[in-house]
Design a protein around this motif. Structure first.
Motif, PDB file in Angstrom:
ATOM      1  N   GLU A   1     -25.421  19.365  49.002  1.00 27.26           N
ATOM      2  CA  GLU A   1     -25.081  19.979  47.717  1.00 27.26           C
ATOM      3  C   GLU A   1     -26.340  20.487  47.011  1.00 27.26           C
ATOM      4  O   GLU A   1     -26.371  21.619  46.510  1.00 27.26           O
ATOM      5  CB  GLU A   1     -24.361  18.966  46.835  1.00 27.26           C
TER       6      GLU A   1
ATOM      7  N   VAL B   1     -18.947  23.186  44.246  1.00 31.81           N
ATOM      8  CA  VAL B   1     -20.350  23.504  44.512  1.00 31.81           C
ATOM      9  C   VAL B   1     -20.584  25.008  44.424  1.00 31.81           C
ATOM     10  O   VAL B   1     -21.574  25.467  43.843  1.00 31.81           O
ATOM     11  CB  VAL B   1     -20.774  22.967  45.901  1.00 31.81           C
TER      12      VAL B   1
ATOM     13  N   SER C   1     -20.894  19.365  50.426  1.00 33.86           N
ATOM     14  CA  SER C   1     -20.073  18.975  49.284  1.00 33.86           C
ATOM     15  C   SER C   1     -20.692  17.871  48.436  1.00 33.86           C
ATOM     16  O   SER C   1     -20.182  17.564  47.354  1.00 33.86           O
ATOM     17  CB  SER C   1     -18.689  18.525  49.756  1.00 33.86           C
ATOM     18  N   SER C   2     -21.797  17.267  48.899  1.00 31.60           N
ATOM     19  CA  SER C   2     -22.427  16.205  48.129  1.00 31.60           C
ATOM     20  C   SER C   2     -23.836  15.961  48.643  1.00 31.60           C
ATOM     21  O   SER C   2     -24.241  16.498  49.687  1.00 31.60           O
ATOM     22  CB  SER C   2     -21.617  14.896  48.222  1.00 31.60           C
TER      23      SER C   2
END
Length: 338
Positions: A66, A92, A61-62
């Motif tokens: 990501e 994403v 998610s990051s």
């Protein structure tokens, strides 16, 4: 004749010195260990090896996870994306579809909390039900730390090990059972250069990454009957990601007040590119970092006594930076105002 030989020796020495200087300058500019850079230059390419492969990325998610999703999507890999935040995973996925030729069914969003180990078997079955196989597991989920040991609750250390270490090996166990049945697959774990060396302000984080290094380096020879299963440890240095915004501090409920500027660190896209090169070339371990961290990795490996001495000096700078509210690593890359 003696005069000619003398000058020939001088010229040879000068040429040799120039060659060594060029090599040294190349190494200073290096952003990965020499095995990795050789693989990037002469090895297999992700664009040829990864299209159509099913890749499960945790912590998607990051940050690095990501960016992994984006680069894998562009290449044409089929993706299972996991993290705790469903909404961020959907964001994403949407971006992956925009930048690639993948279809909606080519990307599975699967919420997963690594600390909820009882859910890992069902999550693995969900990925297998959707894609029929898992070619590559990328263990990327985890959290870093910024706090001094004397100020930090033991509960924080328990949480770090539960997430970074136990959660990772729990998920690996379920996926590995599938890979053993197929007799092939890749298990890639995003460790850290702090899994190789130590660093103040990250005692728990370093411990968790050292644990992962020890676990996967021990697991690898246990799989000698399955040469098609590859274990790869990725060891990034400081990278421009949001990991610093979500670090553990001295208390579980406390967040980092001043994360500091991160622009001096390696770009996330470059780190991910080298990670993919490592994966397709079956590297057992890859150090991905700008200097001085990369130089310290070599020093820690080959001259640990000097490394301990150096860490005693630069460790003081990390703590001073932290107490002043700037990024702990900032002074290695740029001058920090007094």
């Amino acid at each position: 004749m003696a005069w000619d030989c003398g000058w020939a020796c001088v010229v040879a020495l000068l040429l040799g010195a120039v060659a060594l200087l060029r090599l040294a300058l190349r190494w200073v500019r290096a952003d990965g260990d020499l095995t990795l850079l050789w693989a990037e230059w002469r090895g297999r390419r992700p664009e040829k090896e990864l299209p159509g492969k099913v890749v499960w990325v945790t912590g998607a998610s990051s940050g690095i996870g990501e960016e992994l999703a984006y680069q894998l999507a562009k290449i044409g890999a089929l993706l299972a994306l996991s993290a705790r935040r469903q909404d961020e995973l959907e964001r994403v996925k949407k971006r992956c579809l925009e930048i690639s030729s993948l279809s909606e069914n080519d990307i599975l969003v699967l919420r997963l909390d690594l600390t909820e180990r009882s859910s890992h078997e069902a999550a693995t079955k969900a990925v297998l039900q959707h894609f029929g196989r898992i070619d590559i597991l990328v263990n990327n989920g985890g959290r870093s730390q910024r706090s001094l040991f004397v100020d930090t609750s033991v509960d924080v250390y328990n949480a770090i090990m539960e997430l970074n270490y136990l959660g990772t090996i729990s998920l690996t166990k379920h996926v590995l059972n599938h890979m053993i049945e197929r007799k092939k697959g890749k298990i890639v774990t995003v460790s850290s250069v702090m899994g190789i060396m130590g660093a103040p302000l990250a005692t728990g984080y370093c411990a968790s990454k050292h644990a992962l290094q020890g676990f996967f380096n021990s697991l690898r020879p246990e799989l000698w009957e399955y040469p098609g299963i590859v274990i790869t440890n990725i060891c990034p240095g400081p990278v421009q990601s949001k990991i610093i915004h979500n670090v553990f501090t001295e208390e579980l409920t406390k967040s980092l007040e001043k994360p500091g500027d991160q622009s001096h660190k390696m770009s996330t896209d470059r780190c991910v590119r080298l990670t993919l090169v490592s994966i397709v070339n079956d590297l057992k371990e890859a150090w991905i970092s700008d200097n001085p961290y990369l130089a310290v990795c070599y020093l820690w490996q080959y001259a640990p006594t000097w490394a301990w001495w150096l860490l005693g000096r630069i460790g003081k700078k990390r703590i001073q930076n932290f107490k002043r509210g700037v990024d702990a690593d900032a002074s290695y890359y740029q001058k920090v105002a007094a």
